[in-house]
Write a protein that holds these residues in place. Structure first.
Motif, PDB file in Angstrom:
ATOM      1  N   PHE A  80     -28.673 -40.203 -23.452  1.00 17.20           N
ATOM      2  CA  PHE A  80     -29.929 -39.914 -24.158  1.00 17.20           C
ATOM      3  C   PHE A  80     -30.198 -38.408 -24.206  1.00 17.20           C
ATOM      4  O   PHE A  80     -29.327 -37.588 -23.878  1.00 17.20           O
ATOM      5  CB  PHE A  80     -31.059 -40.705 -23.484  1.00 17.20           C
ATOM      6  CG  PHE A  80     -32.280 -40.862 -24.343  1.00 17.20           C
ATOM      7  CD1 PHE A  80     -32.182 -41.246 -25.672  1.00 17.20           C
ATOM      8  CD2 PHE A  80     -33.554 -40.617 -23.820  1.00 17.20           C
ATOM      9  CE1 PHE A  80     -33.311 -41.383 -26.464  1.00 17.20           C
ATOM     10  CE2 PHE A  80     -34.688 -40.758 -24.593  1.00 17.20           C
ATOM     11  CZ  PHE A  80     -34.567 -41.138 -25.918  1.00 17.20           C
ATOM     12  N   SER A  81     -31.424 -38.037 -24.568  1.00 15.52           N
ATOM     13  CA  SER A  81     -31.751 -36.625 -24.779  1.00 15.52           C
ATOM     14  C   SER A  81     -31.467 -35.769 -23.545  1.00 15.52           C
ATOM     15  O   SER A  81     -30.914 -34.668 -23.646  1.00 15.52           O
ATOM     16  CB  SER A  81     -33.216 -36.486 -25.205  1.00 15.52           C
ATOM     17  OG  SER A  81     -34.057 -37.271 -24.413  1.00 15.52           O
ATOM     18  N   LYS A  82     -31.810 -36.306 -22.355  1.00 20.50           N
ATOM     19  CA  LYS A  82     -31.594 -35.496 -21.144  1.00 20.50           C
ATOM     20  C   LYS A  82     -30.094 -35.240 -20.934  1.00 20.50           C
ATOM     21  O   LYS A  82     -29.700 -34.211 -20.396  1.00 20.50           O
ATOM     22  CB  LYS A  82     -32.236 -36.159 -19.922  1.00 20.50           C
ATOM     23  CG  LYS A  82     -31.606 -37.467 -19.529  1.00 20.50           C
ATOM     24  CD  LYS A  82     -32.153 -37.969 -18.197  1.00 20.50           C
ATOM     25  CE  LYS A  82     -31.623 -39.298 -17.737  1.00 20.50           C
ATOM     26  NZ  LYS A  82     -30.412 -39.846 -18.299  1.00 20.50           N
ATOM     27  N   ASP A  83     -29.275 -36.182 -21.364  1.00 24.53           N
ATOM     28  CA  ASP A  83     -27.832 -36.040 -21.162  1.00 24.53           C
ATOM     29  C   ASP A  83     -27.236 -34.973 -22.081  1.00 24.53           C
ATOM     30  O   ASP A  83     -26.387 -34.195 -21.656  1.00 24.53           O
ATOM     31  CB  ASP A  83     -27.122 -37.380 -21.388  1.00 24.53           C
ATOM     32  CG  ASP A  83     -27.666 -38.446 -20.460  1.00 24.53           C
ATOM     33  OD1 ASP A  83     -27.565 -38.246 -19.236  1.00 24.53           O
ATOM     34  OD2 ASP A  83     -28.223 -39.446 -20.935  1.00 24.53           O
ATOM     35  N   ILE A  84     -27.685 -34.932 -23.328  1.00 20.66           N
ATOM     36  CA  ILE A  84     -27.128 -33.901 -24.230  1.00 20.66           C
ATOM     37  C   ILE A  84     -27.644 -32.523 -23.783  1.00 20.66           C
ATOM     38  O   ILE A  84     -26.909 -31.531 -23.807  1.00 20.66           O
ATOM     39  CB  ILE A  84     -27.431 -34.199 -25.735  1.00 20.66           C
ATOM     40  CG1 ILE A  84     -26.665 -33.205 -26.634  1.00 20.66           C
ATOM     41  CG2 ILE A  84     -28.895 -34.160 -26.077  1.00 20.66           C
ATOM     42  CD1 ILE A  84     -25.183 -33.368 -26.641  1.00 20.66           C
ATOM     43  N   ILE A  85     -28.886 -32.494 -23.326  1.00 22.41           N
ATOM     44  CA  ILE A  85     -29.446 -31.214 -22.862  1.00 22.41           C
ATOM     45  C   ILE A  85     -28.647 -30.726 -21.646  1.00 22.41           C
ATOM     46  O   ILE A  85     -28.270 -29.545 -21.568  1.00 22.41           O
ATOM     47  CB  ILE A  85     -30.957 -31.370 -22.542  1.00 22.41           C
ATOM     48  CG1 ILE A  85     -31.723 -31.542 -23.860  1.00 22.41           C
ATOM     49  CG2 ILE A  85     -31.495 -30.175 -21.754  1.00 22.41           C
ATOM     50  CD1 ILE A  85     -33.176 -31.907 -23.701  1.00 22.41           C
ATOM     51  N   GLU A  86     -28.376 -31.641 -20.745  1.00 26.71           N
ATOM     52  CA  GLU A  86     -27.604 -31.281 -19.546  1.00 26.71           C
ATOM     53  C   GLU A  86     -26.214 -30.766 -19.917  1.00 26.71           C
ATOM     54  O   GLU A  86     -25.754 -29.747 -19.402  1.00 26.71           O
ATOM     55  CB  GLU A  86     -27.485 -32.536 -18.680  1.00 26.71           C
ATOM     56  CG  GLU A  86     -27.171 -32.276 -17.232  1.00 26.71           C
ATOM     57  CD  GLU A  86     -27.118 -33.615 -16.495  1.00 26.71           C
ATOM     58  OE1 GLU A  86     -28.146 -34.323 -16.449  1.00 26.71           O
ATOM     59  OE2 GLU A  86     -26.029 -33.955 -15.993  1.00 26.71           O
ATOM     60  N   LEU A  87     -25.586 -31.462 -20.850  1.00 30.61           N
ATOM     61  CA  LEU A  87     -24.241 -31.058 -21.279  1.00 30.61           C
ATOM     62  C   LEU A  87     -24.279 -29.657 -21.910  1.00 30.61           C
ATOM     63  O   LEU A  87     -23.464 -28.783 -21.590  1.00 30.61           O
ATOM     64  CB  LEU A  87     -23.695 -32.082 -22.288  1.00 30.61           C
ATOM     65  CG  LEU A  87     -22.320 -31.784 -22.876  1.00 30.61           C
ATOM     66  CD1 LEU A  87     -21.243 -31.837 -21.817  1.00 30.61           C
ATOM     67  CD2 LEU A  87     -21.982 -32.782 -23.984  1.00 30.61           C
ATOM     68  N   LEU A  88     -25.249 -29.445 -22.791  1.00 32.58           N
ATOM     69  CA  LEU A  88     -25.329 -28.148 -23.472  1.00 32.58           C
ATOM     70  C   LEU A  88     -25.675 -27.038 -22.481  1.00 32.58           C
ATOM     71  O   LEU A  88     -25.117 -25.938 -22.547  1.00 32.58           O
ATOM     72  CB  LEU A  88     -26.346 -28.207 -24.619  1.00 32.58           C
ATOM     73  CG  LEU A  88     -25.945 -29.114 -25.788  1.00 32.58           C
ATOM     74  CD1 LEU A  88     -27.113 -29.313 -26.761  1.00 32.58           C
ATOM     75  CD2 LEU A  88     -24.732 -28.556 -26.540  1.00 32.58           C
ATOM     76  N   ASN A  89     -26.580 -27.342 -21.556  1.00 35.77           N
ATOM     77  CA  ASN A  89     -26.927 -26.357 -20.509  1.00 35.77           C
ATOM     78  C   ASN A  89     -25.671 -25.949 -19.744  1.00 35.77           C
ATOM     79  O   ASN A  89     -25.430 -24.772 -19.481  1.00 35.77           O
ATOM     80  CB  ASN A  89     -27.928 -26.932 -19.510  1.00 35.77           C
ATOM     81  CG  ASN A  89     -29.354 -26.988 -20.040  1.00 35.77           C
ATOM     82  OD1 ASN A  89     -30.184 -27.728 -19.531  1.00 35.77           O
ATOM     83  ND2 ASN A  89     -29.668 -26.217 -21.068  1.00 35.77           N
ATOM     84  N   LYS A  90     -24.874 -26.949 -19.409  1.00 33.86           N
ATOM     85  CA  LYS A  90     -23.666 -26.699 -18.622  1.00 33.86           C
ATOM     86  C   LYS A  90     -22.714 -25.746 -19.356  1.00 33.86           C
ATOM     87  O   LYS A  90     -21.989 -24.981 -18.736  1.00 33.86           O
ATOM     88  CB  LYS A  90     -22.979 -28.049 -18.355  1.00 33.86           C
ATOM     89  CG  LYS A  90     -21.877 -27.963 -17.351  1.00 33.86           C
ATOM     90  CD  LYS A  90     -21.379 -29.338 -16.960  1.00 33.86           C
ATOM     91  CE  LYS A  90     -20.011 -29.192 -16.318  1.00 33.86           C
ATOM     92  NZ  LYS A  90     -19.240 -30.420 -16.393  1.00 33.86           N
ATOM     93  N   TYR A  91     -22.751 -25.823 -20.681  1.00 32.05           N
ATOM     94  CA  TYR A  91     -21.872 -24.953 -21.469  1.00 32.05           C
ATOM     95  C   TYR A  91     -22.624 -23.748 -22.036  1.00 32.05           C
ATOM     96  O   TYR A  91     -22.282 -23.216 -23.089  1.00 32.05           O
ATOM     97  CB  TYR A  91     -21.119 -25.773 -22.534  1.00 32.05           C
ATOM     98  CG  TYR A  91     -20.039 -26.561 -21.840  1.00 32.05           C
ATOM     99  CD1 TYR A  91     -18.781 -26.016 -21.630  1.00 32.05           C
ATOM    100  CD2 TYR A  91     -20.314 -27.805 -21.282  1.00 32.05           C
ATOM    101  CE1 TYR A  91     -17.811 -26.693 -20.912  1.00 32.05           C
ATOM    102  CE2 TYR A  91     -19.356 -28.493 -20.564  1.00 32.05           C
ATOM    103  CZ  TYR A  91     -18.103 -27.931 -20.382  1.00 32.05           C
ATOM    104  OH  TYR A  91     -17.144 -28.594 -19.662  1.00 32.05           O
ATOM    105  N   GLY A  92     -23.669 -23.352 -21.320  1.00 36.14           N
ATOM    106  CA  GLY A  92     -24.296 -22.051 -21.566  1.00 36.14           C
ATOM    107  C   GLY A  92     -25.409 -22.005 -22.590  1.00 36.14           C
ATOM    108  O   GLY A  92     -25.830 -20.923 -22.986  1.00 36.14           O
ATOM    109  N   VAL A  93     -25.908 -23.165 -23.050  1.00 39.08           N
ATOM    110  CA  VAL A  93     -26.982 -23.128 -24.052  1.00 39.08           C
ATOM    111  C   VAL A  93     -28.340 -23.291 -23.361  1.00 39.08           C
ATOM    112  O   VAL A  93     -28.595 -24.309 -22.709  1.00 39.08           O
ATOM    113  CB  VAL A  93     -26.811 -24.262 -25.096  1.00 39.08           C
ATOM    114  CG1 VAL A  93     -27.915 -24.185 -26.145  1.00 39.08           C
ATOM    115  CG2 VAL A  93     -25.444 -24.198 -25.754  1.00 39.08           C
ATOM    116  N   ASP A  94     -29.200 -22.294 -23.520  1.00 36.43           N
ATOM    117  CA  ASP A  94     -30.585 -22.445 -23.048  1.00 36.43           C
ATOM    118  C   ASP A  94     -31.373 -23.151 -24.145  1.00 36.43           C
ATOM    119  O   ASP A  94     -31.175 -22.864 -25.336  1.00 36.43           O
ATOM    120  CB  ASP A  94     -31.210 -21.074 -22.778  1.00 36.43           C
ATOM    121  CG  ASP A  94     -30.605 -20.455 -21.540  1.00 36.43           C
ATOM    122  OD1 ASP A  94     -30.217 -21.205 -20.632  1.00 36.43           O
ATOM    123  OD2 ASP A  94     -30.486 -19.211 -21.513  1.00 36.43           O
TER     124      ASP A  94
END
Ligand SMILES: Cc1cc2nc3c(=O)[nH]c(=O)nc-3n(C[C@H](O)[C@H](O)[C@H](O)COP(=O)(O)OP(=O)(O)OC[C@H]3O[C@@H](n4cnc5c(N)ncnc54)[C@H](O)[C@@H]3O)c2cc1C
Length: 414
Positions: A80-94
Motif C-alpha cells: 500500500f501507500s506506506k510501502d511505496i513511500i518506504e521503498l522510495l525513501n530507501k532509494y533516496g526520495v524525500d
C-alpha cells in the motif's frame, strides 16, 4: 532463445514493481519495453511533479476506484501507500504530504521517482530490454510458455502484462495489451478516455479561456436530471472545460455522451452563499454603490474576465447605474451567478486523457494473485485492468499494488 522465470511486458510503474518483487524473491526476470526508455508516462505525471500516492485509508481508496474497487482489497492489503513511500525513501526520495492527502517528491521531480525505481530493480539485477515490442503471447494448452517480441521468441514460465492503458499514446501505452489479451481469450470492457477535458457548445468557455476558478461547484445534468457534482477548482480552455473537478466529473460525462444523452454542466460560482444570502449581498452592494455604473460593481462579484461575458448573457447595459437595476434584473444576476450553464458536446480524445476507463475484465483475473483465470501463468497489472480512479495519486497506487502482487504471486505460485 532465452529462458526466464518471469517476463514482464511494459516498464511503467506496474511493470517495474512486478519485476522488482520477482527479483526480490530470487526470480530470473526480463522486462520488455517497447519504447527506447522506461517509464515515459511516469515522467509526465502530476505535471512533471508526480503525485506518488495518497494518504487515504484502504477503504477510501476502494470507494474512489471504478467500477469495482473491492477487487483491489487484497492487492492494497499486501502493498500500500506506506510501502511505496518506504521503498522510495530507501532509494533516496524525500516525500512531502500536500493538500488533499497527496504525496509528492520533495524535489518536485517525477524523474526522481523513476530513477529510484530503476535503481531498485538494477540492484536486484533485473534485465530490462528497451526497444522490444511484445507482439504475441505464446500459449500452449492454456498455459503460457513465453512471448514474441521484435520477431524473436522468449521462453518464460510466467508472463506479467503491464502494458498500461490507451491514453497519452505517445508515451508507449497505446492499447497493445488489450489486443495481446484478446488473442489468448480475454474479454476487454470497452475502453474510453477518463479524467479528460470536455468540449462545450457556444463561445462562452472560449471567451474565458485561461481563467482558473477556485471553490466553485460543478453539477452534471443528464437529460435534465442531476447526476453528479464536485466542488473545487476548474479552468476554461479554448475548447471548453478542464481542471480537477471537471476531470473527475468526466468519467460520468463520457459514458453519458457515448449513450447519446444530453449533458450539461452547471457551474455555481457562489456555492458558499444560498439564494437568500447571495440576494442580500447583491442588494447591499447595489444600495451602497447607487451612483456607480453597474460595470464597476460587477467585479465585486466576479473575476474581471467574466464581467463582459455576464453582461452579454444577461443582456444588461453595463452603463446603467446601480440604483437603476430592477429587482428582476437583480434576480437574473443572482441566478446566473449560481447557474452558469454549459452544454457538453464531446470529450477530448485519448491523447489528452489522464487515464483509461475499461480494460481487461476483472472477472477473468484472480484478485488474490492477479493471475488470469483463463491462461495459467499469465498475470495482469496496472492500468490495463478495468479499474480507474480519480486524481490524487490513486491511479499510480493501483499500478504499484497490482504490480507488486503479480510479481509476488508469480514466485509464490511457482
Ligand atoms: C498526464 C498524466 C498525468 C498523470 N498524473 C498522475 C499522477 O500525478 N498521479 C497518479 O496517481 N497517476 C497519474 N497519472 C496516471 C498514471 O500515469 C498511470 O495510472 C500509470 O502510469 C499506469 O501505470 P502502468 O505501469 O499500468 O502503465 P504505463 O505507465 O502506461 O506503462 C506501460 C508501459 O508498457 C509499455 N508497453 C505497452 N505496450 C507494450 C508492448 N506491446 N511491448 C512492450 N512494452 C509495451 C509502454 O511503452 C509503457 O512504458 C497520470 C497520467 C497522465 C497521462
Amino acid at each position: 532463445m532465452s529462458d526466464f522465470d518471469v517476463i514482464v511486458v511494459g516498464a511503467g510503474p506496474a511493470g517495474l514493481l512486478a519485476a522488482g518483487r520477482v527479483a526480490e524473491l530470487g526470480g530470473n526476470v526480463l522486462v520488455m519495453e517497447k519504447m527506447r526508455q522506461e517509464g515515459r508516462k511516469l515522467l509526465i505525471t502530476g505535471k512533471g511533479r508526480c503525485n506518488i500516492t495518497n494518504d487515504s485509508s484502504v477503504a477510501d481508496f476502494i470507494t474512489n476506484v471504478y467500477p469495482n474497487g473491492r477487487f483491489l482489497r487484497n492487492a492494497f492489503s499486501q502493498f500500500f501507500s506506506k510501502d511505496i513511500i518506504e521503498l522510495l525513501n530507501k532509494y533516496g526520495v524525500d516525500i512531502t504530504l500536500e493538500r488533499g492527502g497527496r504525496y509528492f517528491p520533495t524535489s518536485n521531480k517525477a524523474a526522481d521517482i523513476l530513477q529510484a525505481l530503476l535503481k531498485w530493480v538494477n540492484e536486484l539485477n533485473v534485465e530490462i530490454r528497451c526497444g522490444y515490442r511484445v507482439e504475441r503471447l505464446i500459449v500452449e494448452n492454456n498455459v503460457i510458455t513465453g512471448i514474441q517480441a521484435n520477431g524473436q521468441e522468449f521462453i518464460a514460465r510466467r508472463v506479467i502484462l503491464a502494458t498500461g492503458g490507451k491514453s497519452y499514446p505517445a508515451t508507449g501505452s497505446n492499447g497493445d495489451g488489450y489486443e495481446l489479451s484478446r488473442q489468448v481469450g480475454h474479454s476487454v470492457e470497452k475502453v474510453r478516455p477518463a479524467l479528460v477535458p470536455l468540449e462545450t457548445r457556444g463561445g462562452v468557455a472560449q471567451r474565458l479561456q485561461g481563467l482558473n476558478l477556485k471553490n466553485v461547484r460543478a453539477v452534471v445534468w443528464v437529460n435534465d436530471k442531476k447526476k453528479g457534482e464536485n466542488f473545487g477548482e476548474m479552468i476554461f480552455t479554448h475548447f471548453g472545460l478542464s481542471g480537477p473537478i471537471i476531470l473527475t466529473l468526466s468519467r460520468l460525462v463520457v459514458d453519458e455522451l457515448h449513450n447519446k444523452n444530453k449533458v450539461e454542466i452547471i457551474v455555481d460560482l457562489k456555492p458558499a452563499l444560498d439564494e437568500q444570502k447571495l440576494d442580500n449581498r447583491l442588494l447591499r452592494d447595489l444600495n451602497e454603490n447607487g451612483k456607480k455604473r453597474i460595470r464597476n460593481v460587477f467585479p465585486y462579484w466576479l473575476p474581471a474576465k467574466m464581467v463582459p461575458v455576464f453582461f452579454d448573457l444577461l443582456e444588461l447595459d453595463p452603463e446603467k447605474e446601480c440604483h437603476q437595476i430592477s429587482s428582476k434584473e437583480r434576480k437574473q444576476i443572482r441566478y446566473l451567478l449560481k447557474n452558469l450553464r454549459f452544454r457538453i458536446t464531446n470529450h477530448r480524445s485519448f491523447k489528452e486523457a489522464i487515464i483509461t476507463a475499461g480494460g481487461i475484465f476483472t472477472k477473468e483475473i484472480s484478485p488474490k494473485t492477479m493471475e488470469s483465470k483463463l491462461v495459467n501463468g499469465l498475470y495482469f497489472a496496472g492500468e490495463m485492468i478495468d479499474l480507474d480512479a480519480k486524481t490524487g495519486g490513486y491511479n499510480l497506487q493501483i499500478a504499484y499494488s497490482t504490480g507488486w502482487l503479480a510479481g509476488n504471486s508469480c514466485m509464490k505460485n511457482a
